[in-house]
Design a protein around this motif. Structure first.
Motif, PDB file in Angstrom:
ATOM      1  N   SER A   1       0.880  -1.232  -0.112  1.00  0.00           N
ATOM      2  CA  SER A   1      -0.140   0.003  -0.107  1.00  0.00           C
ATOM      3  C   SER A   1       0.804   1.232   0.314  1.00  0.00           C
ATOM      4  CB  SER A   1      -0.951   0.097   1.322  1.00  0.00           C
ATOM      5  OG  SER A   1      -1.379   1.233   1.381  1.00  0.00           O
ATOM      6  N   ARG A   2       0.503   2.270  -0.942  1.00  0.00           N
ATOM      7  CA  ARG A   2       1.260   3.330  -0.900  1.00  0.00           C
ATOM      8  C   ARG A   2       0.199   4.635  -0.546  1.00  0.00           C
ATOM      9  NH1 ARG A   2       1.505   6.983  -5.166  1.00  0.00           N
ATOM     10  NH2 ARG A   2       2.861   8.846  -4.761  1.00  0.00           N
ATOM     11  N   ASP A   3       0.450   5.286   0.439  1.00  0.00           N
ATOM     12  CA  ASP A   3      -0.426   6.450   0.916  1.00  0.00           C
ATOM     13  C   ASP A   3      -1.763   5.909   1.000  1.00  0.00           C
ATOM     14  OD1 ASP A   3       1.799   8.053   1.648  1.00  0.00           O
ATOM     15  OD2 ASP A   3       1.676   8.719  -0.682  1.00  0.00           O
ATOM     16  N   ALA A   4      -2.052   4.771   1.680  1.00  0.00           N
ATOM     17  CA  ALA A   4      -3.483   4.138   2.016  1.00  0.00           C
ATOM     18  C   ALA A   4      -4.057   3.793   0.800  1.00  0.00           C
ATOM     19  CB  ALA A   4      -4.084   5.041   2.625  1.00  0.00           C
ATOM     20  N   ARG A   5      -3.379   3.323  -0.209  1.00  0.00           N
ATOM     21  CA  ARG A   5      -4.149   2.582  -1.351  1.00  0.00           C
ATOM     22  C   ARG A   5      -3.044   1.361  -1.814  1.00  0.00           C
ATOM     23  NH1 ARG A   5      -7.219   5.523  -5.599  1.00  0.00           N
ATOM     24  NH2 ARG A   5      -8.155   7.195  -4.514  1.00  0.00           N
ATOM     25  N   ILE A   6      -4.019   0.129  -2.146  1.00  0.00           N
ATOM     26  CA  ILE A   6      -3.244  -0.926  -2.591  1.00  0.00           C
ATOM     27  C   ILE A   6      -2.888  -0.798  -3.982  1.00  0.00           C
ATOM     28  CG2 ILE A   6      -3.471  -3.402  -2.938  1.00  0.00           C
ATOM     29  CD1 ILE A   6      -3.615  -2.833   0.143  1.00  0.00           C
ATOM     30  N   VAL A   7      -1.618  -1.108  -4.450  1.00  0.00           N
ATOM     31  CA  VAL A   7      -1.168  -0.569  -5.455  1.00  0.00           C
ATOM     32  C   VAL A   7      -0.252  -1.893  -5.950  1.00  0.00           C
ATOM     33  CG1 VAL A   7      -1.253   1.639  -5.260  1.00  0.00           C
ATOM     34  CG2 VAL A   7       0.924   0.774  -4.450  1.00  0.00           C
ATOM     35  N   PRO A   8       0.099  -2.048  -7.142  1.00  0.00           N
ATOM     36  CA  PRO A   8       1.148  -3.003  -7.580  1.00  0.00           C
ATOM     37  C   PRO A   8       2.445  -2.643  -7.346  1.00  0.00           C
ATOM     38  CG  PRO A   8      -0.224  -2.130  -9.602  1.00  0.00           C
ATOM     39  CD  PRO A   8      -0.493  -1.191  -8.238  1.00  0.00           C
ATOM     40  N   TRP A   9       3.384  -3.603  -7.158  1.00  0.00           N
ATOM     41  CA  TRP A   9       4.676  -3.576  -6.656  1.00  0.00           C
ATOM     42  C   TRP A   9       5.443  -2.818  -7.395  1.00  0.00           C
ATOM     43  CZ3 TRP A   9       7.682  -6.920  -3.266  1.00  0.00           C
ATOM     44  CH2 TRP A   9       6.893  -7.658  -2.234  1.00  0.00           C
ATOM     45  N   ASP A  10       5.303  -2.414  -8.865  1.00  0.00           N
ATOM     46  CA  ASP A  10       5.963  -1.556  -9.795  1.00  0.00           C
ATOM     47  C   ASP A  10       5.683  -0.130  -9.679  1.00  0.00           C
ATOM     48  OD1 ASP A  10       3.730  -2.006 -10.970  1.00  0.00           O
ATOM     49  OD2 ASP A  10       4.713  -2.413 -12.781  1.00  0.00           O
ATOM     50  N   THR A  11       4.811   0.130  -8.648  1.00  0.00           N
ATOM     51  CA  THR A  11       4.366   1.307  -8.428  1.00  0.00           C
ATOM     52  C   THR A  11       5.569   2.537  -7.980  1.00  0.00           C
ATOM     53  OG1 THR A  11       2.020   0.974  -7.795  1.00  0.00           O
ATOM     54  CG2 THR A  11       2.750   3.036  -7.051  1.00  0.00           C
ATOM     55  N   PRO A  12       5.726   3.388  -8.743  1.00  0.00           N
ATOM     56  CA  PRO A  12       6.847   4.540  -8.229  1.00  0.00           C
ATOM     57  C   PRO A  12       6.464   5.095  -6.850  1.00  0.00           C
ATOM     58  CG  PRO A  12       5.913   5.205 -10.327  1.00  0.00           C
ATOM     59  CD  PRO A  12       5.068   4.177  -9.814  1.00  0.00           C
ATOM     60  N   LEU A  13       7.638   5.309  -6.039  1.00  0.00           N
ATOM     61  CA  LEU A  13       7.286   5.753  -4.629  1.00  0.00           C
ATOM     62  C   LEU A  13       7.103   7.283  -4.645  1.00  0.00           C
ATOM     63  CD1 LEU A  13      10.477   4.851  -2.856  1.00  0.00           C
ATOM     64  CD2 LEU A  13       8.262   3.844  -2.575  1.00  0.00           C
ATOM     65  N   ASP A  14       7.667   8.067  -5.775  1.00  0.00           N
ATOM     66  CA  ASP A  14       7.089   9.563  -5.949  1.00  0.00           C
ATOM     67  C   ASP A  14       6.604  10.197  -4.884  1.00  0.00           C
ATOM     68  OD1 ASP A  14       7.427   9.281  -8.864  1.00  0.00           O
ATOM     69  OD2 ASP A  14       5.667   8.791  -9.288  1.00  0.00           O
ATOM     70  N   GLY A  15       7.554  10.452  -3.821  1.00  0.00           N
ATOM     71  CA  GLY A  15       7.288  11.133  -2.692  1.00  0.00           C
ATOM     72  C   GLY A  15       6.221  10.428  -1.657  1.00  0.00           C
ATOM     73  N   ALA A  16       5.962   9.231  -1.561  1.00  0.00           N
ATOM     74  CA  ALA A  16       5.202   8.552  -0.701  1.00  0.00           C
ATOM     75  C   ALA A  16       5.324   8.715   0.657  1.00  0.00           C
ATOM     76  CB  ALA A  16       5.296   6.905  -0.896  1.00  0.00           C
ATOM     77  N   GLN A  17       4.450   9.127   1.481  1.00  0.00           N
ATOM     78  CA  GLN A  17       4.620   9.402   2.915  1.00  0.00           C
ATOM     79  C   GLN A  17       4.638   7.962   3.752  1.00  0.00           C
ATOM     80  OE1 GLN A  17       5.085  12.371   4.090  1.00  0.00           O
ATOM     81  NE2 GLN A  17       5.749  12.830   1.816  1.00  0.00           N
ATOM     82  N   THR A  18       3.691   7.187   3.218  1.00  0.00           N
ATOM     83  CA  THR A  18       3.584   5.794   3.903  1.00  0.00           C
ATOM     84  C   THR A  18       3.388   4.752   3.014  1.00  0.00           C
ATOM     85  OG1 THR A  18       2.218   7.169   5.743  1.00  0.00           O
ATOM     86  CG2 THR A  18       2.057   4.835   5.622  1.00  0.00           C
ATOM     87  N   VAL A  19       4.247   3.564   3.369  1.00  0.00           N
ATOM     88  CA  VAL A  19       4.192   2.292   2.694  1.00  0.00           C
ATOM     89  C   VAL A  19       3.882   1.202   3.455  1.00  0.00           C
ATOM     90  CG1 VAL A  19       5.370   0.406   1.104  1.00  0.00           C
ATOM     91  CG2 VAL A  19       5.590   3.102   0.943  1.00  0.00           C
ATOM     92  N   ALA A  20       2.795   0.477   3.420  1.00  0.00           N
ATOM     93  CA  ALA A  20       2.551  -0.577   4.232  1.00  0.00           C
ATOM     94  C   ALA A  20       2.820  -1.938   3.320  1.00  0.00           C
ATOM     95  CB  ALA A  20       0.951  -0.535   4.430  1.00  0.00           C
ATOM     96  N   ILE A  21       3.438  -2.900   4.296  1.00  0.00           N
ATOM     97  CA  ILE A  21       3.434  -4.290   3.705  1.00  0.00           C
ATOM     98  C   ILE A  21       2.462  -5.084   4.426  1.00  0.00           C
ATOM     99  CG2 ILE A  21       5.332  -6.002   3.471  1.00  0.00           C
ATOM    100  CD1 ILE A  21       7.483  -4.055   3.770  1.00  0.00           C
ATOM    101  N   LEU A  22       1.683  -5.695   3.674  1.00  0.00           N
ATOM    102  CA  LEU A  22       0.287  -6.437   4.200  1.00  0.00           C
ATOM    103  C   LEU A  22       0.425  -7.847   4.033  1.00  0.00           C
ATOM    104  CD1 LEU A  22      -2.023  -3.930   2.481  1.00  0.00           C
ATOM    105  CD2 LEU A  22      -1.686  -4.154   4.975  1.00  0.00           C
ATOM    106  N   PRO A  23       0.740  -8.713   4.909  1.00  0.00           N
ATOM    107  CA  PRO A  23       0.720 -10.041   4.615  1.00  0.00           C
ATOM    108  C   PRO A  23      -0.531 -10.521   4.392  1.00  0.00           C
ATOM    109  CG  PRO A  23       0.994  -9.795   6.984  1.00  0.00           C
ATOM    110  CD  PRO A  23       0.977  -8.305   6.190  1.00  0.00           C
TER     111      PRO A  23
END
Length: 83
Positions: free
Chosen positions: A56-78
Motif C-alpha cells: 500500500s502506498r499512502d493508504a491505497r493498495i497498488v502494484p509492486w512496480d508503483t513508483p514511490l514518487d514522494g510517498a509518505q507511508t508504505v504498508a506491507i500487508l501479509p
C-alpha cells in the motif's frame, strides 16, 4: 517515509513501523522492499516469499512496480485470514 508492518509480519518483527530514508536509486515499491530486506535479516526471512504480500502506498493498495514518487507511508500487508 514511514513503513508500516501488519498482522503476523508485525509480530515477527516485533515492531509496527520504521522511519526510513531510502537512497535515490530506490524508485518503486519493489525497490523499496528489496532495499529494506537487504538491511534487515528478520524482514528478509519473514518475506522469504514476497509474492504473498500486498503493498500500500499512502493508504491505497497498488502494484509492486508503483513508483514511490514522494510517498509518505508504505504498508506491507501479509495475507490475512478471517475469523
Amino acid at each position: 517515509m514511514k513503513v508500516l508492518y501488519f498482522a503476523w509480519l508485525r509480530e515477527r518483527l516485533n515492531r509496527a513501523s520504521d522511519e526510513v530514508a531510502p537512497p535515490a536509486e530506490v524508485q518503486t515499491l519493489a525497490d523499496l522492499v528489496s532495499w529494506l530486506r537487504s538491511r534487515d535479516e528478520a524482514l528478509d526471512y519473514a518475506m522469504a516469499d514476497p509474492s504473498i504480500f500486498k503493498l500500500s502506498r499512502d493508504a491505497r493498495i497498488v502494484p509492486w512496480d508503483t513508483p514511490l514518487d514522494g510517498a509518505q507511508t508504505v504498508a506491507i500487508l501479509p495475507p490475512m485470514t478471517g475469523g
